[in-house]
Design a protein around this motif. Structure first.
Motif, PDB file in Angstrom:
ATOM      1  N   SER A   1      68.109  -3.107 -47.402  1.00  0.00           N
ATOM      2  CA  SER A   1      68.070  -4.340 -47.718  1.00  0.00           C
ATOM      3  C   SER A   1      69.572  -5.134 -47.863  1.00  0.00           C
TER       4      SER A   1
ATOM      5  N   GLU B   1      56.655  -4.030 -41.090  1.00  0.00           N
ATOM      6  CA  GLU B   1      56.121  -4.324 -42.611  1.00  0.00           C
ATOM      7  C   GLU B   1      57.373  -4.184 -43.607  1.00  0.00           C
ATOM      8  N   ALA B   2      57.945  -3.086 -43.530  1.00  0.00           N
ATOM      9  CA  ALA B   2      59.271  -3.211 -44.463  1.00  0.00           C
ATOM     10  C   ALA B   2      60.229  -4.151 -44.304  1.00  0.00           C
TER      11      ALA B   2
ATOM     12  N   GLU C   1      59.917  -7.063 -43.091  1.00  0.00           N
ATOM     13  CA  GLU C   1      59.397  -8.487 -43.228  1.00  0.00           C
ATOM     14  C   GLU C   1      59.550  -8.542 -44.926  1.00  0.00           C
ATOM     15  N   THR C   2      59.218  -7.683 -45.442  1.00  0.00           N
ATOM     16  CA  THR C   2      59.104  -7.655 -46.759  1.00  0.00           C
ATOM     17  C   THR C   2      60.506  -7.836 -47.402  1.00  0.00           C
ATOM     18  N   ILE C   3      61.419  -7.086 -46.935  1.00  0.00           N
ATOM     19  CA  ILE C   3      63.081  -7.195 -47.444  1.00  0.00           C
ATOM     20  C   ILE C   3      63.577  -8.706 -46.827  1.00  0.00           C
TER      21      ILE C   3
ATOM     22  N   GLN D   1      61.849 -11.510 -46.580  1.00  0.00           N
ATOM     23  CA  GLN D   1      61.273 -12.612 -47.420  1.00  0.00           C
ATOM     24  C   GLN D   1      61.795 -12.444 -48.753  1.00  0.00           C
ATOM     25  N   GLU D   2      62.090 -11.350 -49.232  1.00  0.00           N
ATOM     26  CA  GLU D   2      62.831 -11.154 -50.628  1.00  0.00           C
ATOM     27  C   GLU D   2      64.059 -11.668 -50.546  1.00  0.00           C
TER      28      GLU D   2
ATOM     29  N   ASP E   1      61.595 -17.962 -45.423  1.00  0.00           N
ATOM     30  CA  ASP E   1      60.203 -18.354 -45.542  1.00  0.00           C
ATOM     31  C   ASP E   1      59.554 -17.487 -44.488  1.00  0.00           C
ATOM     32  N   ARG E   2      58.168 -17.123 -44.705  1.00  0.00           N
ATOM     33  CA  ARG E   2      57.300 -16.395 -43.754  1.00  0.00           C
ATOM     34  C   ARG E   2      57.223 -16.833 -42.507  1.00  0.00           C
TER      35      ARG E   2
END
Length: 263
Positions: free
Chosen positions: A214, A241-242, A244-246, A248-249, A253-254
């Motif tokens: 991150s 997936e990992a 994308e989560t980081i 977005q955090e 924006d998605r």
């Protein structure tokens, strides 16, 4: 829209690493095109399954030279196995381009920054995007002296690009040399490399012996205009997936995160 299926001749086969071969294909039908980040379906003689491989070359190379390039990692998947065990120069295949994830800005589009995150052979479509960015930058330089009306708007202006590229070992960081040369040539492009398996003797000071985390993503975004950044991710599904989560955090924006899961 009917997709063009073209015959293509393999004109070069090259080892990019111990597990990756790069194919150069001469495309017969000049109406076939692709956008940076897309892939081709490859129909191979005597192979029942269709191969899906991302381009690792610039769309301009296809337009100007009728050439496109693919980097294929060895696996038991019949098309990939064929590339590594039977493909030779002169063989002909049929191809068609496709894919909903691509980088194709229009000349009048507002300039955006790019964060590219690649895992393993997932570098292919992102390298194609980098090649397209450099083509645009070179064209922009060439048109600087053009004083004709509208010249400034004739070519899209790319923003900054940050690439985070992870592989199992340094040998598998294909295109590292080419990417580093591009980063030297264009100050708006920065590339960082990561090796995820057991510590090895690294040949480049730019390679880190760990996974992308991150902090790497946050540091990259600090050097970009976050509100004008588009993120492209390509790699194994768990990595996508990992990441994308980081991302977005980190405040992206998605709708500004693009990827395609292949495996």
């Amino acid at each position: 829209m009917i997709k063009v299926v073209s015959r293509a001749t393999v004109v070069k086969v090259k080892d990019e690493s111990s597990t990756v071969k790069k194919l150069s294909l001469k495309v017969h039908d000049k109406s076939l095109f692709f956008k940076a980040g897309q892939w081709v379906d490859m129909m191979i003689p005597n192979v029942a399954k269709v191969g899906g491989f991302s381009m690792c070359s610039s769309p301009r190379q296809l337009v100007e030279d009728n050439l496109l390039e693919l980097a294929v990692k060895r696996s038991d998947h019949p098309p990939a196995l064929w590339v590594h065990t039977q493909c030779t120069e002169g063989v002909e295949v049929d191809i068609r381009s496709g894919g909903d994830t691509f980088y194709d800005p229009k000349p009048t589009d507002p300039s955006s920054d790019l964060l590219l995150i690649a895992g393993g052979i997932g570098i292919n479509p992102l390298y194609s995007i980098v090649c397209h960015v450099t083509d645009l930058l070179r064209t922009k330089e060439e048109t600087k002296g053009d004083n004709s009306i509208g010249a400034d708007n004739s070519v899209y202006t790319p923003g900054s690009v940050r690439l985070l590229y992870s592989a199992s070992c340094e040998d598998e960081l294909i295109f590292q040399r080419e990417l580093s040369e591009v980063a030297k040539q264009f100050s708006c492009i920065d590339c960082q490399y990561f090796v995820t398996r057991k510590p090895t003797q690294l040949t480049s000071p730019h390679v880190k012996n760990r996974r992308i985390n991150s902090e790497d993503i946050q540091d990259s975004l600090k050097k970009l205009r976050k509100e004008k950044t588009i993120v492209y991710i390509c790699g194994p599904s768990p990595m996508i997936e990992a990441m994308e989560t980081i991302v977005q955090e980190a405040g992206i924006d998605r709708q500004r995160i693009q990827y395609e899961k292949w495996w």
